[in-house]
Design a protein around this motif. Structure first.
Motif, short mmCIF file in Angstrom:
data_model
loop_
_atom_site.label_atom_id
_atom_site.label_comp_id
_atom_site.label_asym_id
_atom_site.label_seq_id
_atom_site.Cartn_x
_atom_site.Cartn_y
_atom_site.Cartn_z
N UNK A 15 0.78 -1.20 0.08
CA UNK A 15 -0.02 -0.01 -0.15
C UNK A 15 0.84 1.41 -0.11
N UNK A 16 0.30 2.34 -0.06
CA UNK A 16 1.14 3.61 -0.07
C UNK A 16 0.02 4.65 0.77
N UNK A 17 0.45 4.70 2.01
CA UNK A 17 -0.56 5.66 2.88
C UNK A 17 0.43 6.80 3.53
N UNK A 18 0.08 7.91 3.40
CA UNK A 18 0.79 9.06 4.11
C UNK A 18 0.63 8.98 5.51
N UNK A 19 1.75 9.04 6.40
CA UNK A 19 1.69 9.10 7.69
C UNK A 19 2.15 10.41 8.46
N UNK A 20 2.21 11.42 7.65
CA UNK A 20 2.47 12.89 8.31
C UNK A 20 3.94 12.77 8.77
N UNK A 21 3.98 13.19 10.14
CA UNK A 21 5.57 13.20 10.47
C UNK A 21 5.59 12.03 11.54
N UNK A 22 4.87 11.10 11.55
CA UNK A 22 4.68 9.98 12.45
C UNK A 22 5.57 8.79 11.93
N UNK A 23 6.89 8.87 12.02
CA UNK A 23 7.96 8.05 11.80
C UNK A 23 7.78 6.48 12.56
N UNK A 24 6.91 6.54 13.50
CA UNK A 24 6.48 5.19 14.07
C UNK A 24 5.46 4.82 13.91
N UNK A 25 4.85 5.01 12.77
CA UNK A 25 3.28 4.50 12.26
C UNK A 25 3.45 3.22 11.46
N UNK A 26 4.47 2.35 11.78
CA UNK A 26 4.66 1.23 10.96
C UNK A 26 3.70 0.07 11.54
#
Length: 500
Positions: free
Chosen positions: A281-292
């Protein structure tokens, strides 16, 4: 922790180069730099490949879909590197045939023919066959309405083990590889960098480096701002890519490329013998580098797209494992995250002491990125040394003629007592280094206790001694994928064994 050797030059401090980040780019840069005679320290706050670099689609590829965005340079570079890496690590990277069903309302035949012709000819092919138009009648996986399509080839890769192999090569060229060691302090002092590392156990270690590489992936900007105390000069777009693993589709022998109504493509790959890997998938997560972490919406998206093509439906209940990684992409003007470039940028700050930050990149181009990065650093450090990795095998890849099938036959003759599945896993995971793991063993009992099915004490000892494995997750999910094949309590049992 190591005592770092002192240089005769006061400005050199403890090492020439501190590389922060143990993903594919950090490991690749440490490998290249160490091989050129630089004194290198690589530190990683977790395990090697603990984040983005083990969460890929497992492909070494040119990026067929990038041609639609006219990124011919990136595709050519990636295709050239595909050939280099297949030669360097034939145990970890192998050819994989892809079937691309034709959906007339999405892309016309002429467009697909043209794209595949370019894909075949943008770089020299030595090991992979050309693309062909194929008849899909009777395909056991696809719905009968898909009657024709195309077949082409790319490379499949064990991404986490590729990172470990690069780090291993770095260490064998003299680099110090420190896992579970976070860089918490970085400042310029008297023409060099003063760095503070903190281990998982809370111990702090100081070192000095002539130059630093920021290869922290999704954290590249945060590392600059929070640790190096300076602004990031480039913007990142953090995009989550998620995958699901389901039981193997009946009759599946090849990979499939599935086109969505949103013009994205998703791969369905044969995986670990008994499974099919579907993503990404390709989902923007903003500035949340831990959103894995995959979302239910992404699972539904991947299942729905698969069900437009497959005879046997895929449901959320079929998912036996899922994973996600946050990709640090260079921000551009594209609205669609899938259309954002996968190329990379190397930013060198030479004020007082060099600091090189890595933005973007993909696994396929890691060796080329590392070569360019170390070329830049060698100039900044006035350390003339030629590039060397283009023709150098990775550990375990020194197989005659890069002929894995021949190597496997040799292993069969030498270790006929090994069960076939275990023998092939060792050959795939370790290549020629399987001989080190097996040592003088002459029977299965010589490998020690079978801690879990297919996991013997000899392999665990090897992984701890040679590959920085410390936890059950390191062993079961990054050094191998045994976690997919074992009972749910396997990790708890293994961790208890490791702790004794």
């Amino acid at each position: 922790m190591h005592d770092f050797p002192r240089s005769d030059e006061a400005a050199c401090g403890d090492c020439d180069l501190l590389v922060v980040g143990g993903g594919i780019n950090g490991a690749g840069i440490a490998r290249d730099a160490a091989g050129r005679g630089l004194r290198v320290v690589l530190c990683e706050q977790d395990d090697l490949a603990a984040h983005t670099s083990s969460a890929s689609s497992k492909l070494i590829h040119g990026g067929l879909r990038y041609l639609e965005r006219y990124e011919f340079g990136l595709v050519r570079k990636s295709l050239r590197e595909r050939e280099v890496l297949i030669e360097a690590a034939p145990h970890l990277i192998r050819p994989l045939r892809f079937v691309l069903p034709h959906a007339p309302h999405l892309r016309p035949v002429w467009m697909m023919r043209l794209g595949l012709w370019l894909y075949d000819h943008l770089a020299r092919r030595r090991r992979l066959p050309a693309s062909v138009l194929i008849d899909l009648a009777g395909d056991p996986v696809l719905q009968p309405r898909y009657t024709r399509g195309f077949a082409y080839s790319d490379g499949w890769c064990d991404d986490a083990r590729l990172v470990v192999a690069a780090a291993k090569d770095a260490a064998e060229h003299g680099a110090r590889v420190l896992t579970r060691s976070r860089c918490v302090q970085l400042q310029r002092e008297r023409g060099a960098w003063s760095a503070g590392l903190e281990t998982a156990g809370g111990r702090r270690v100081a070192l000095r480096a002539r130059a630093v590489v920021n290869a922290t992936g999704p954290w590249v900007a945060a590392f600059l701002q929070q640790v190096a105390r300076q602004p990031s000069r480039h913007a990142l777009r953090l995009v989550r890519g998620s995958h699901i693993v389901v039981p193997r589709r009946p009759g599946q022998q090849t990979a499939y490329v599935l086109q969505g109504e949103d013009r994205r493509i998703v791969f369905a790959l044969p995986y670990e013998g008994a499974f099919t890997l579907i993503g990404t998938t390709d989902v923007d997560v903003g500035d949340d580098s831990a959103a894995a972490r995959i979302s239910p919406t992404e699972i539904d998206y991947l299942c729905s797209l698969a069900n437009r093509y497959f005879r046997v439906p895929v449901t959320a209940g079929d998912v036996v494992w899922s994973y996600a990684g946050v990709r640090p992409l260079l921000r551009d003007d594209e609205d669609d995250p899938a259309a954002t470039t996968r190329d990379y940028l190397l930013d060198l700050d030479t004020a007082a002491a060099p600091l090189l930050s890595v933005y973007g990149g993909k696994i396929t181009t890691f060796r080329r990125l590392a070569e360019e990065a170390v070329d830049t650093l060698c100039r900044a450090l006035r350390h003339p040394a030629p590039a060397w990795t283009r023709t150098a095998p990775l550990p375990g890849g020194d197989i005659a003629g890069a002929d894995f099938a021949h190597f496997l036959q040799q292993l069969i003759q030498r270790y006929a007592w090994l069960p076939p599945a275990l023998r092939e896993r060792y050959a795939r995971a370790y290549g020629s280094r399987a001989l080190r793991l097996l040592g003088d063993a002459r029977r299965l009992q010589d490998l020690g206790e079978e801690m879990l099915p297919q996991l013997y004490a000899a392999e665990i000892d090897y992984l701890r001694r040679e590959e920085w494995a410390q936890t059950a997750e390191d062993v079961l999910w990054r050094r191998s994928k045994l976690g997919l094949h074992l009972p749910h309590d396997a990790a708890v049992r293994l961790q208890a064994w490791l702790d004794t």
